[in-house]
Write a protein that holds these residues in place. Structure first.
Motif, PDB file in Angstrom:
ATOM      1  N   GLU A  14       0.830  -1.200   0.000  1.00 13.37           N
ATOM      2  CA  GLU A  14       0.000   0.000   0.000  1.00 13.37           C
ATOM      3  C   GLU A  14       0.865   1.251   0.000  1.00 13.37           C
ATOM      4  O   GLU A  14       0.609   2.200  -0.736  1.00 13.37           O
ATOM      5  N   GLN A  31       2.396   1.853  -3.309  1.00 14.63           N
ATOM      6  CA  GLN A  31       1.426   2.402  -4.254  1.00 14.63           C
ATOM      7  C   GLN A  31       1.245   3.898  -4.028  1.00 14.63           C
ATOM      8  O   GLN A  31       1.191   4.684  -4.970  1.00 14.63           O
ATOM      9  N   LYS A  83       3.413  10.323  -9.582  1.00 15.32           N
ATOM     10  CA  LYS A  83       2.759  10.496 -10.875  1.00 15.32           C
ATOM     11  C   LYS A  83       2.255  11.926 -11.016  1.00 15.32           C
ATOM     12  O   LYS A  83       2.211  12.485 -12.098  1.00 15.32           O
ATOM     13  N   ASP A  85       2.012   6.729  -6.678  1.00 11.62           N
ATOM     14  CA  ASP A  85       0.944   7.637  -7.079  1.00 11.62           C
ATOM     15  C   ASP A  85       1.335   9.098  -6.865  1.00 11.62           C
ATOM     16  O   ASP A  85       1.074   9.950  -7.707  1.00 11.62           O
TER      17      ASP A  85
END
Lengths: 249, 249
Positions: free
Chosen positions: B5, B8, B15, B12
């Motif tokens: 998690e 991620q 990004k 993210d």
DNA sequence: TCGTTAATGAATGTTTTTGATTGAAAATGG
DNA sequence: CCATTTTCAATCAAAAACATTCATTAACGA
């Protein structure tokens, strides 16, 4: 609670959340930690998820597109199903050969990590290295369209190796002539790789059975063809051919 | 929070933001500094990001906005200038060897079409084939970080060829020891390729002169170093070394 | 019914992950 | 330049998660 019920709950959880904690599943299913652990181990073997410390994580999770989620909620695609099955045949410590081509490419995400791969497919290398799999590439001429290594140099490179298993793609399968490929030079590489392997597997989704153009690989020896659907009579014809076995996932 | 998690979340964040501070991640994930540091180290190993002082930065972020604009609006960058000059040395019908690495990669768009290329750089193959240049690739072990082919198999492959010209990148240039590279196996390939070439060219933008780590390529013979800026005394030292010529575009 | 097999949960000892602490290294601001 | 602050890598002990084993229970066919 039934085993299949638990499995369904686990898979459903991962459809929504991308990752799920073991303790959450213990609560959801009212089962013990041990049982959930066993469930996760089973589901990982079947490639439905990846175990992580503390729980499990979806395989497709990193590609967060809704279209991908759909794919995972339905059955796996034919190519993937074949790929998953083929990968399950590989054991840690194996030395394997991967043929060039898109069918074999699907195999890569499902490979175990502790193996050594040799390939003539340049397309494969990036993904193999991403997965931290030690990779050897055959030298030779780079065929522009398919990015497969072919030619004299490739055959020479190949001679140096021996494989536990090799996985080949095909451009067509013919009931009488066996599996086929239109490029003679590519066929030579396939043929030699098979002869250097203890076990040979040919991956073919059903679209391959309709191909027309082919050049026979004449002296193929023992091989297992992994495919999904096959007409009974075709299978019979293939089965009677020496040492060729047909399996479906 | 699960490791996956956190990973991620980190990915993210990058990004959207290009760069992210370590403290931000500590807050977002409610984890300790140590944990985030470990996460960043792992993700950097897997090439998902680059660690920077105080946090992490996206890998592709740099390539998108700032550098591309600068590159096209200003003069050609140093690397490109060198590449254009080096390519101008190649004649139709030549058989050339291209070393792996980003400096040599810049050469490819400027190559004439009617040549034959041999390379140990997997990164190069796609672009070479796009340009319809017949390409041979050396076999061997694929070095994960640089996608260079190295090792025994590579040297064996290489022995089969002869080149009119070879173009080599370097990790560093040392006034006394010549051009240098930190990986012994990569150095061996370079060395052999040079010895199989009628003419050898070494491409080095000025950043290469500040490198420290190096392993000497002991018996380099005739070579031309193509670079842009070089301090006079360094050039003198290099020039006095047997058969090494320094040119600037 | 009995005996066998498979599934489960608890108990064990081991491994992995984690956050705090330390001193070293790098950035910051005079 | 030096002093101060921030960030860093390395270490360690505690906690969490882990695989494994074993006894109990449920399911099944004989």
């Amino acid at each position: 609670m039934l085993e299949s019920e638990r499995h369904q709950i686990i898979i459903d959880s991962l459809k929504e959340k991308h990752t799920v904690k073991l303790q959450e599943l213990v609560e959801l299913t009212q089962s013990s930690e041990s049982t959930i652990r066993r469930d996760l181990t089973q589901l990982e073997e079947k490639k439905y998820l990846k175990r992580v410390h503390g729980g499990a994580s979806s395989l497709q999770g990193k590609l967060q597109e809704p279209s991908m989620i759909e794919k995972s909620s339905k059955n796996l695609q034919t190519k993937q199903k074949i790929a998953v099955y083929a990968a399950s045949l590989i054991e840690e410590g194996d030395s394997i050969y991967l043929d060039a081509g898109s069918t074999i490419f699907e195999l890569i995400p499902h490979l175990p990590e502790k193996i050594v791969v040799v390939t003539n497919g340049l397309m494969h290398v990036d993904k193999l290295l991403e997965r931290n799999i030690p990779t050897y590439v055959l030298g030779g001429y780079a065929k522009p369209k398919t990015k497969a290594m072919i030619g004299r140099g490739t055959l020479d490179s190949l001679q140096q190796y021996r494989f536990d298993k090799c996985f080949m793609g095909v451009n067509g399968i013919h009931p009488q002539f066996g599996y086929t490929t239109p490029d003679q030079e590519e066929a030579q590489v396939k043929q030699l790789a098979i002869s250097l392997s203890r076990e040979a597997y040919v991956l073919a989704d059903d679209s391959k059975f309709s191909e027309i153009a082919f050049s026979k690989i004449s002296d193929l020896h023992t091989a297992t063809i992994i495919t999904n659907q096959i007409e009974t009579d075709t299978e019979e014809q293939l089965s009677t051919k020496t040492k060729i076995k047909v399996v479906t996932p």
